[in-house]
Design an enzyme around this catalytic site. Structure first.
Site, PDB file in Angstrom:
ATOM      1  N   ARG A  45       0.794  -1.241   0.040  1.00 19.12           N
ATOM      2  CA  ARG A  45       0.043  -0.051  -0.036  1.00 19.12           C
ATOM      3  C   ARG A  45       0.992   1.088  -0.130  1.00 19.12           C
ATOM      4  O   ARG A  45       0.665   2.142  -0.703  1.00 19.12           O
ATOM      5  CB  ARG A  45      -0.874   0.035   1.327  1.00 19.12           C
ATOM      6  CG  ARG A  45      -1.848   1.457   1.440  1.00 19.12           C
ATOM      7  CD  ARG A  45      -2.851   1.338   2.261  1.00 19.12           C
ATOM      8  NE  ARG A  45      -2.989   0.462   3.289  1.00 19.12           N
ATOM      9  CZ  ARG A  45      -2.262   0.706   4.533  1.00 19.12           C
ATOM     10  NH1 ARG A  45      -1.298   1.536   4.703  1.00 19.12           N
ATOM     11  NH2 ARG A  45      -2.246  -0.519   5.344  1.00 19.12           N
ATOM     12  N   TYR A  97     -16.351  18.646 -13.817  1.00 16.18           N
ATOM     13  CA  TYR A  97     -16.754  17.263 -14.009  1.00 16.18           C
ATOM     14  C   TYR A  97     -17.787  17.001 -12.832  1.00 16.18           C
ATOM     15  O   TYR A  97     -17.368  17.216 -11.592  1.00 16.18           O
ATOM     16  CB  TYR A  97     -15.578  16.375 -13.857  1.00 16.18           C
ATOM     17  CG  TYR A  97     -15.889  14.732 -13.926  1.00 16.18           C
ATOM     18  CD1 TYR A  97     -16.295  14.141 -14.784  1.00 16.18           C
ATOM     19  CD2 TYR A  97     -15.682  14.316 -12.896  1.00 16.18           C
ATOM     20  CE1 TYR A  97     -16.517  13.048 -15.111  1.00 16.18           C
ATOM     21  CE2 TYR A  97     -15.911  12.783 -12.810  1.00 16.18           C
ATOM     22  CZ  TYR A  97     -16.142  12.103 -13.821  1.00 16.18           C
ATOM     23  OH  TYR A  97     -16.687  10.941 -13.958  1.00 16.18           O
ATOM     24  N   ASP A 169      -7.190  19.704 -13.183  1.00 22.69           N
ATOM     25  CA  ASP A 169      -7.696  18.598 -13.689  1.00 22.69           C
ATOM     26  C   ASP A 169      -7.163  18.579 -15.313  1.00 22.69           C
ATOM     27  O   ASP A 169      -7.860  19.327 -16.102  1.00 22.69           O
ATOM     28  CB  ASP A 169      -9.108  18.432 -13.533  1.00 22.69           C
ATOM     29  CG  ASP A 169      -9.562  17.165 -13.971  1.00 22.69           C
ATOM     30  OD1 ASP A 169      -8.933  16.608 -14.787  1.00 22.69           O
ATOM     31  OD2 ASP A 169     -10.559  16.637 -13.669  1.00 22.69           O
ATOM     32  N   LYS A 194      -8.852   7.875 -18.675  1.00 25.76           N
ATOM     33  CA  LYS A 194      -9.246   8.520 -20.144  1.00 25.76           C
ATOM     34  C   LYS A 194      -8.066   8.557 -21.295  1.00 25.76           C
ATOM     35  O   LYS A 194      -7.546   7.552 -21.453  1.00 25.76           O
ATOM     36  CB  LYS A 194      -9.870   9.919 -20.012  1.00 25.76           C
ATOM     37  CG  LYS A 194     -10.710  10.276 -18.875  1.00 25.76           C
ATOM     38  CD  LYS A 194     -12.184   9.369 -19.085  1.00 25.76           C
ATOM     39  CE  LYS A 194     -12.940   9.391 -17.770  1.00 25.76           C
ATOM     40  NZ  LYS A 194     -13.360  10.563 -17.005  1.00 25.76           N
TER      41      LYS A 194
END
Ligand SMILES: *Cc1c(COP(=O)(O)O)cnc(C)c1O
Length: 394
Positions: A45, A97, A169, A194
């Site tokens: 992790r 978004y 972003d 994306k």
């Protein structure tokens, strides 16, 4: 040396075996020589060698100090928001978004973080919205779905004088086209789902910070909250990045041709694409990016839900689906898909008309894509014409 050449040679060859592809370290833990003595990794992790390669690559591509990989774009945004505390404010772009809007309004608001939304096309609007409590400015440029452009350098200088962090972003542009940190941003986030992944085959998010200090703070939240990207998905994003520049070149090339075609079609109302000279912030887009991206939006002259529904169900190559940035072209009807939960009046006020359609231009030949759109658009015109006059626009 060109960026693409440097990037390809930054992808490390495995020092153990010479493998040219980055190995997938599918492990949860690492053997220690003595308590606390290890080879740089103790628990996956906190750190994983495959993820570390991705994190270094994206930091390099975005001209940043630190890169961090997360389980999704929203997990990346969430880790950045954890820098804030109760009472702090964010000034954000109004056509943000939808998932980020939900995170702000339905999660962070109840912890006392407030967000003001403004049209960031004019930096003055950002300046006016900043209060003594504002800690962060949140931009998306180009924005979704009306492709508004914000001047990153101008807003970065406002952020500096008002001592706010500027977060961009950069999902729609990708670092192949636009580098917000070089323009003065403090933090860049990506939905790597994306363009970076590029093949519509994973969900992933990335954060890049301009300073190492900020990187360490967000890395603390990455480990403390645990929304990390797994080794296989990290490898998939690395594989996607390998062709990012090449893909973006073609996405931009096709999208511009499609935008120009749409502008001339009799059934089309407005076309939104930053590469068109008619775009209100075309000059800013030209100044701050190397290309205008693969997303094109447009409205229909017959501005109704029905007309848009008819169009999006009529294309064959453009598949009807949410998301963007993959090799296959996608088409979506904002009012009935991505913006369905926003009340109609508010949605229209934000420029998302009933007939607004968003295209994600894939890697098919642009002439095939144009013919596909043309066939579907002509059906609208023919359907409306009582004499069913044959159209010759295709
Ligand atoms: C998709 C998207 C996100 C969210 O990313 P996920 O990977 O779906 O969590 C954030 N910002 C933008 C601009 C996006 O398009």
């Amino acid at each position: 040396m060109q960026e693409i050449t440097r990037f390809i040679h930054n992808i490390p060859v495995d020092p153990l075996t010479g493998a040219v592809s980055v190995p997938i370290y599918q492990t949860s833990t690492f053997v220690q020589g003595a308590p606390g003595v290890n080879k740089g990794y103790d628990y996956a992790r906190s750190n994983n060698p495959t993820r570390a390669v991705l994190e270094n690559l994206i930091a390099g591509l975005e001209n940043g100090a630190t890169g961090l990989a997360f389980a999704s774009g929203l997990a990346a945004i969430d880790a950045v928001l954890k820098l804030l505390q109760s009472g702090d404010e964010i000034v954000a772009v109004d056509d943000i978004y939808g998932g980020a809007f939900r995170l702000f309004e339905q999660v962070y608001k109840k912890f006392g973080v407030n967000v003001r939304y403004v049209d960031a096309s004019d930096p003055e609007n950002i300046f006016q919205a900043i209060s003594s409590r504002t800690r962060m400015i949140w931009l998306e440029t180009p924005s979704n779905p009306t492709l508004k452009i914000a001047d990153i350098a101008a807003i970065a200088s406002i952020a500096k004088t008002r001592q706010c962090l500027l977060c961009v972003d950069n999902t729609f542009a990708s670092p192949a086209l636009q580098k917000p940190i070089a323009l003065g941003a403090d933090i860049v986030i990506h939905s790597a789902t994306k363009y970076l992944g590029g093949h519509s085959d994973l969900i992933a998010g990335l954060v890049v910070t301009a300073s190492q200090e900020l990187g360490e703070k967000i890395k603390f939240y990455q480990n403390a909250c645990g929304a990390i990207l797994g080794p296989f998905d990290s490898w998939l994003v690395i594989r996607g990045l390998e062709t990012l520049h090449l893909r973006m070149r073609q996405h931009c090339f096709s999208a511009l041709q499609i935008a120009e075609f749409l502008q001339d079609h009799p059934a089309v109302g407005r076309v939104f694409y930053p590469g068109l000279a008619t775009h209100p912030n075309h000059a800013v887009a030209k100044k701050q990016s190397r290309g205008y991206g693969g997303i094109v939006s447009f409205t229909l002259k017959e501005d109704t839900l029905e007309a848009a529904r008819f169009l999006v169900t009529g294309t064959k190559l453009f598949k009807l689906a949410e998301s963007l940035g993959g090799i296959k072209s996608l088409i979506s009807h904002s009012a009935e898909m991505t913006h369905k939960t926003i009340p109609a009046e508010r949605r229209r006020a934000g420029g998302v008309n009933d007939s607004l359609i968003r295209l994600s231009t894939g890697l098919e030949e642009p002439e095939d894509l144009i013919r596909d759109l043309c066939n579907s658009l002509d059906r609208i015109v023919v359907k409306k014409n009582v004499h069913f006059q044959k159209l010759e626009t295709c």
